[in-house]
Design a protein around this motif. Structure first.
Motif, PDB file in Angstrom:
ATOM      1  N   LEU A   1     -82.704  -1.468 -53.861  1.00  0.00           N
ATOM      2  CA  LEU A   1     -83.832  -1.945 -53.058  1.00  0.00           C
ATOM      3  C   LEU A   1     -85.074  -1.229 -53.569  1.00  0.00           C
TER       4      LEU A   1
ATOM      5  N   THR B   1     -81.155  -2.544 -44.742  1.00  0.00           N
ATOM      6  CA  THR B   1     -82.466  -2.308 -45.348  1.00  0.00           C
ATOM      7  C   THR B   1     -83.177  -1.140 -44.673  1.00  0.00           C
TER       8      THR B   1
ATOM      9  N   THR C   1     -83.665  -9.932 -49.524  1.00  0.00           N
ATOM     10  CA  THR C   1     -82.410  -9.271 -49.870  1.00  0.00           C
ATOM     11  C   THR C   1     -81.442 -10.249 -50.540  1.00  0.00           C
TER      12      THR C   1
ATOM     13  N   ILE D   1     -89.306  -8.751 -46.829  1.00  0.00           N
ATOM     14  CA  ILE D   1     -88.343  -8.145 -47.747  1.00  0.00           C
ATOM     15  C   ILE D   1     -87.286  -9.205 -48.045  1.00  0.00           C
TER      16      ILE D   1
ATOM     17  N   VAL E   1     -92.284  -6.425 -40.369  1.00  0.00           N
ATOM     18  CA  VAL E   1     -91.752  -6.899 -41.645  1.00  0.00           C
ATOM     19  C   VAL E   1     -90.525  -7.775 -41.394  1.00  0.00           C
TER      20      VAL E   1
ATOM     21  N   ARG F   1     -90.549  -5.437 -50.593  1.00  0.00           N
ATOM     22  CA  ARG F   1     -89.351  -4.912 -51.239  1.00  0.00           C
ATOM     23  C   ARG F   1     -88.446  -6.078 -51.606  1.00  0.00           C
ATOM     24  N   ILE F   2     -87.616  -5.888 -52.632  1.00  0.00           N
ATOM     25  CA  ILE F   2     -86.574  -6.845 -52.951  1.00  0.00           C
ATOM     26  C   ILE F   2     -85.268  -6.088 -53.155  1.00  0.00           C
TER      27      ILE F   2
ATOM     28  N   VAL G   1     -94.645  -9.745 -50.533  1.00  0.00           N
ATOM     29  CA  VAL G   1     -93.259  -9.267 -50.629  1.00  0.00           C
ATOM     30  C   VAL G   1     -93.345  -7.764 -50.858  1.00  0.00           C
TER      31      VAL G   1
ATOM     32  N   VAL H   1     -87.112  -9.527 -42.750  1.00  0.00           N
ATOM     33  CA  VAL H   1     -86.062  -9.411 -43.769  1.00  0.00           C
ATOM     34  C   VAL H   1     -85.379 -10.767 -43.902  1.00  0.00           C
TER      35      VAL H   1
END
Length: 306
Positions: A288, A116, A254, A252, A224, A278-279, A276, A226
């Motif tokens: 992403l 990421t 993933t 984030i 952040v 980013r995904i 949230v 993940v």
């Protein structure tokens, strides 16, 4: 394939599981009776929305049904997407668009953290940002090597030390160099071990503290988390622990393409009030993307308009 198509494809397993259970509810009866509400709440919980978010969604839908005199279950489910979207905490701005900014990435091993960081470095370069990476995961040689590969792809420098070095000192060095070079996007990968490890949490707390002290007022430092979506409710447990110790600024999610547990994004953001940011729905850089709550909710319930 455009982003909405990739998002829809990535959420296919979650959507199929969700849709199957909704179809069972509708086949039973379209009436808005206690059985419908109980079944819908159970469906949300078993799709990893979590009990608090599921209950909140049901209460909001019941309020809408009464206020708007909705006639049946079909009419209620037509409002499900926007109701799910309303469960997410919202951010005032995209953390990765702040200029300048330093983002520390935390999470357990296997969450996709280092990948990421690499993808966001490439995204930053594509936007014309001056990017610097830091490899503060000094205990896992593979993480340092992996970040080197991503840095080379993105054409950016990565600051690192020998294996076993103090991670906080790496962060200090990264921020010092960022200031000297006028870097405006600093991305620092940290060690990932079990969230139940007191040693890890103390180490990460030190990294955050040292980073903020060195950054001073000129460089905001954000933290952040993940999370690997395939971990489901264990991901929520991770988020609780990391947030309690580090006061997270964002999360984030993933590997949404590899799970039927996509509702975990709702559970984490709703319960902890963390946006949230980013995904991820695949291995490629373009998989992403910034998070849009309504896009996500519509893809989750097959209401994309495709």
């Amino acid at each position: 394939m455009g982003w909405l198509d990739r998002l829809s494809e990535g959420l296919a397993r979650t959507r199929e599981r969700f849709s199957e259970q909704l179809n069972v509810i509708l086949d039973r009866s379209p009436a808005l009776d206690d059985g419908f509400w109980d079944d819908l709440e159970e469906t949300l919980i078993t799709t990893d929305f979590g009990a608090p978010a599921a209950l909140d969604i049901i209460e909001r839908l019941q309020d809408s049904a009464q206020r708007l005199a909705l006639p049946n279950a079909h009419a209620v489910l037509d409002r499900l997407g926007e109701t799910i979207a309303g469960m997410f905490a919202t951010a005032d701005e995209d953390l990765f668009a702040i200029d300048p900014v330093c983002v520390l990435f935390v999470g357990i091993n296997g969450s996709g953290k280092t990948t990421t960081v690499g993808k966001l470095a490439a995204e930053g370069v594509g936007r014309g940002r001056k990017v610097l990476l830091g490899s503060a995961d000094t205990f896992r040689a593979a993480a340092i090597e992996q970040l080197d590969i991503w840095a080379e792809r993105a054409g950016v420098e990565v600051i690192k030390r020998e294996r076993g070095a103090d991670p906080a000192s790496v962060s200090f060095d990264v921020i010092e160099k960022a200031e000297a070079q006028g870097v405006n996007l600093v991305l620092i990968d940290t060690a990932g071990r079990l969230h139940t490890s007191d040693d890890l949490m103390r180490e990460l707390s030190k990294v955050v503290s040292v980073s903020r002290k060195r950054a001073g007022e000129w460089l905001p430092v954000k933290t952040v988390l993940v999370i690997d979506a395939t971990t489901g409710q264990n991901g929520l447990a991770q988020a609780r622990e990391f947030h309690a110790k580090l006061d997270l600024d964002g999360v984030i999610i993933t590997k949404l393409d590899g799970t039927a547990k996509g509702g975990i994004a709702v559970a984490i953001s709703h319960e902890l009030r963390i946006p949230v940011v980013r995904i991820g729905v695949g291995e490629h850089i373009e998989d992403l993307k910034p998070f849009d709550a309504l896009e996500f909710a519509n893809a989750l319930i097959d209401n994309t308009g495709n």
